[in-house]
Design a protein around this motif. Structure first.
Motif, PDB file in Angstrom:
ATOM      1  N   PHE A 115       6.516 -17.376 -64.663  1.00  0.00           N
ATOM      2  CA  PHE A 115       6.794 -17.104 -63.250  1.00  0.00           C
ATOM      3  C   PHE A 115       5.699 -16.252 -62.620  1.00  0.00           C
ATOM      4  CE2 PHE A 115       8.882 -14.701 -59.793  1.00  0.00           C
ATOM      5  CZ  PHE A 115       9.337 -15.771 -59.039  1.00  0.00           C
ATOM      6  N   ASN A 116       5.157 -16.739 -61.510  1.00  0.00           N
ATOM      7  CA  ASN A 116       4.130 -16.009 -60.774  1.00  0.00           C
ATOM      8  C   ASN A 116       4.491 -15.897 -59.301  1.00  0.00           C
ATOM      9  OD1 ASN A 116       2.081 -15.459 -62.817  1.00  0.00           O
ATOM     10  ND2 ASN A 116       1.842 -17.681 -62.923  1.00  0.00           N
ATOM     11  N   GLY A 117       5.775 -15.728 -59.033  1.00  0.00           N
ATOM     12  CA  GLY A 117       6.213 -15.718 -57.657  1.00  0.00           C
ATOM     13  C   GLY A 117       6.363 -17.134 -57.138  1.00  0.00           C
ATOM     14  N   SER A 118       6.511 -17.259 -55.830  1.00  0.00           N
ATOM     15  CA  SER A 118       6.627 -18.580 -55.215  1.00  0.00           C
ATOM     16  C   SER A 118       5.740 -18.637 -53.972  1.00  0.00           C
ATOM     17  CB  SER A 118       8.091 -18.855 -54.845  1.00  0.00           C
ATOM     18  OG  SER A 118       8.267 -20.200 -54.461  1.00  0.00           O
ATOM     19  N   PHE A 149       6.955 -12.270 -53.793  1.00  0.00           N
ATOM     20  CA  PHE A 149       7.572 -11.273 -54.682  1.00  0.00           C
ATOM     21  C   PHE A 149       8.422 -10.290 -53.871  1.00  0.00           C
ATOM     22  CE2 PHE A 149       4.551 -12.346 -58.152  1.00  0.00           C
ATOM     23  CZ  PHE A 149       5.455 -12.362 -59.197  1.00  0.00           C
ATOM     24  N   ILE A 150       7.917  -9.895 -52.704  1.00  0.00           N
ATOM     25  CA  ILE A 150       8.665  -8.963 -51.851  1.00  0.00           C
ATOM     26  C   ILE A 150       9.982  -9.588 -51.411  1.00  0.00           C
ATOM     27  CG2 ILE A 150       8.691  -7.818 -49.595  1.00  0.00           C
ATOM     28  CD1 ILE A 150       5.635  -7.441 -49.923  1.00  0.00           C
ATOM     29  N   THR A 151       9.941 -10.813 -50.908  1.00  0.00           N
ATOM     30  CA  THR A 151      11.156 -11.441 -50.374  1.00  0.00           C
ATOM     31  C   THR A 151      12.130 -11.861 -51.465  1.00  0.00           C
ATOM     32  OG1 THR A 151      10.026 -13.590 -50.260  1.00  0.00           O
ATOM     33  CG2 THR A 151      10.020 -12.233 -48.280  1.00  0.00           C
ATOM     34  N   LEU A 152      11.612 -12.263 -52.630  1.00  0.00           N
ATOM     35  CA  LEU A 152      12.495 -12.731 -53.708  1.00  0.00           C
ATOM     36  C   LEU A 152      13.131 -11.587 -54.492  1.00  0.00           C
ATOM     37  CD1 LEU A 152      10.433 -15.741 -55.172  1.00  0.00           C
ATOM     38  CD2 LEU A 152      12.346 -15.820 -53.561  1.00  0.00           C
ATOM     39  N   TYR A 178      17.090 -22.841 -58.342  1.00  0.00           N
ATOM     40  CA  TYR A 178      17.736 -24.155 -58.232  1.00  0.00           C
ATOM     41  C   TYR A 178      16.690 -25.257 -58.082  1.00  0.00           C
ATOM     42  CZ  TYR A 178      19.890 -28.145 -55.887  1.00  0.00           C
ATOM     43  OH  TYR A 178      20.246 -29.417 -55.523  1.00  0.00           O
ATOM     44  N   LEU A 179      15.717 -25.039 -57.195  1.00  0.00           N
ATOM     45  CA  LEU A 179      14.708 -26.065 -56.938  1.00  0.00           C
ATOM     46  C   LEU A 179      13.823 -26.316 -58.155  1.00  0.00           C
ATOM     47  CD1 LEU A 179      13.557 -25.184 -53.298  1.00  0.00           C
ATOM     48  CD2 LEU A 179      14.809 -27.207 -54.034  1.00  0.00           C
ATOM     49  N   ASN A 180      13.519 -25.261 -58.907  1.00  0.00           N
ATOM     50  CA  ASN A 180      12.582 -25.400 -60.018  1.00  0.00           C
ATOM     51  C   ASN A 180      13.239 -25.749 -61.345  1.00  0.00           C
ATOM     52  OD1 ASN A 180       9.640 -24.501 -59.209  1.00  0.00           O
ATOM     53  ND2 ASN A 180      11.042 -23.188 -58.075  1.00  0.00           N
TER      54      ASN A 180
END
Length: 528
Positions: A259-262, A289-292, A317-319
């Motif tokens: 995982f490296n953020g989205s 990263f801030i929003t998640l 869910y998407l990943n």
């Protein structure tokens, strides 16, 4: 109507219209859906291939609306249809400014934060692009924002409000109830207000609203089940995996490990997958990263934390479950709460530092950060718009559309064509298509399951269509796996190469995305 709301409506509508005029972007999947929509308007049934009852689309709204437009303007061109649909979607997206204003009012934030939120939405590349390129994203964004407003403003006992919103999301996309449920779960987890507390009564009203939503959606399920033999879109069947507990656990562990953020949330289409965005990627990574993970910070805005954990669950869910992680037309569902989170964080900072003279340094730092985010989003939007303009002109209209037209001119009516990129080629060739993984073709899905393979070569060797449309890399792979197939059974008929045109465009950002579909080889079966 409040002049701030009018400004918001005009801003979002103008940005969408400007984007459409500059880029004329039509996403590949528009032509997959529109082929069925057009057949319905012409009286041939809601089918991709006339006489074959396969549900080759996902969104009821995204399919029926274009069919209705085409039916009303039957004598107009297909280009006219997408322009009317673009205007409809632009109106839907711009109307979200009304709800956003109501959210800011309900939270008793200064009007400044309404304009900040408008800016975030107006210059979110994926939201604007997927609102004008033929996708149903504008409707998804509208119903998500409406649900967030309901959760902030109304108790869960307002069953019908939630049910109608739920059903709207499901008519936009059948798995929409998952996104809606995740948003409600976020508000319940963080006990945002008394009306969303985790109580037996609230739980009852949640399931009651979901039940009514499915009741409103059920006519569509009944109609499609009778018409196609199943209410499940064939696009989902074609992409579905064999889910098991071990599979989900392994996928979850591997995803978390890497995982490296989205960053895809804050970048143009497939920017992470194909690269070419330099410094924009790490900035987008930080924002994601801030929003998640804002939900991990105790004592901060409960709504922001609720939306944050909801955004993270949507990404998972998407990943992990649906497998649509990087797909640009799915991401606005996650971007919507993420952009609202940024506004709520800005308010947290305002209340913490701007009202206290002791934190002058932090005040100026936060102002600089907000300005920096705005500059990032505007620059990213402008460069993405330039990229997609050339992608449409050179790759879509200049390459894939031309392949479809060439096939139509050089094939027989009952010929079959195999390809991965179904949209333009399938629509303009008007041939029977064997696409991979089989969104328009039950034969391909059946072959994959029968042979237990995901290799193009095995599927082609089994089905033996009259035509193959392959990217150069795909052709090379097939030649390695079954050499005699390409040596004896198929001959190279034509090459479509626009690499020089892409190089001449001199795109500093996003060129790798265009190069993916720059070179195609069309093969014809020998003595078909």
């Amino acid at each position: 109507m409040n002049r701030n709301i009018i400004f918001g409506i005009l801003l979002l509508f103008s940005i969408c219209l400007l984007f459409a005029i500059v880029t004329d972007h039509r996403w590949e999947d528009w032509y997959i859906t529109y082929r069925a929509s057009k057949n319905l308007a012409l009286g041939n049934g809601l089918v991709y291939n006339i006489g074959e009852y396969t549900m080759t689309y996902t969104s009821p709204i995204g399919t029926l609306f274009p069919a209705f437009i085409k039916y009303i303007f039957l004598n107009q061109s297909d280009d006219f249809t997408i322009w009317i649909y673009r205007i409809v979607c632009s109106i839907v997206l711009s109307s979200t400014s009304i709800i956003l204003f109501k959210i800011i009012q309900k939270l008793q934030y200064p009007t400044f934060f309404y304009f900040i939120t408008l800016f975030f939405f107006a210059f979110s590349f994926l939201i604007v692009d997927n609102s004008i390129n033929g996708m149903e994203s504008a409707f998804m964004v509208f119903f998500e924002i409406l649900l967030i407003y309901l959760l902030i403003s109304f108790p869960l006992t307002e069953t019908w409000r939630y049910a109608i919103c739920f059903s709207g999301i499901m008519f936009t996309r059948p798995d929409g109830f998952i996104y809606a449920s995740i948003l409600i779960l976020g508000f319940v987890i963080f006990n945002v207000n008394n009306s969303t507390r985790f109580t037996r009564q609230n739980l009852f009203h949640i399931f009651k609203a979901i039940g009514f939503a499915f009741l409103l959606f059920s006519p569509w399920l009944i109609i499609t089940d009778n018409y196609y033999g199943t209410p499940i879109p064939h696009t989902i069947i074609a992409k579905s995996k064999v889910y098991s507990f071990d599979y989900l656990i392994d996928t979850f562990i591997n995803y978390c490990r890497n995982f490296n953020g989205s960053p895809n949330l804050f970048l143009p289409a497939y920017a992470v997958n194909f690269g070419g965005w330099g410094l924009f990627k790490p900035i987008a990574q930080i924002l994601s990263f801030i929003t998640l993970f804002y939900w991990l910070i105790p004592g901060t805005n409960k709504i922001a934390r609720a939306l944050s954990i909801a955004s993270l669950l949507m990404v998972l869910y998407l990943n992990i479950v649906s497998g649509q992680g990087p797909s640009p037309w799915y991401l606005p569902s996650v971007i919507t709460p993420s952009l609202i989170i940024l506004t709520l964080i800005a308010n947290d900072i305002y209340e913490a530092f701007f009202t206290n003279e002791r934190f002058k340094i932090m005040k100026y730092a936060s102002i600089a950060s907000l300005i920096g985010i705005c500059i990032f989003m505007f620059s990213n939007f402008y460069l993405g718009m330039r990229m997609i303009k050339y992608q449409q002109k050179i790759v879509e209209l200049g390459n894939r559309k031309q392949i479809g037209l060439w096939l139509k001119a050089n094939s027989k009516p009952k010929d079959r064509v195999f390809m991965e990129c179904l949209g333009y080629i399938g629509f303009y060739s008007n041939l029977k298509t064997y696409d991979f993984p089989g969104m328009s073709s039950p034969e391909v899905v059946k072959t994959r399951k029968t042979l237990k393979t995901e290799k193009y070569s095995a599927v082609i060797n089994y089905l033996k269509p009259e035509w193959l449309v392959l990217r150069a890399g795909e052709a090379t792979e097939i030649k390695k796996e079954i050499p005699e197939l390409m040596q004896k059974e198929y001959k190279l008929a034509k090459t479509f190469d626009v690499r020089n045109q892409i190089s001449m465009a001199k795109l500093k950002y996003g060129e790798p995305f265009l190069q993916v579909d720059a070179l195609f080889e069309v093969y014809q079966k020998v003595n078909p």
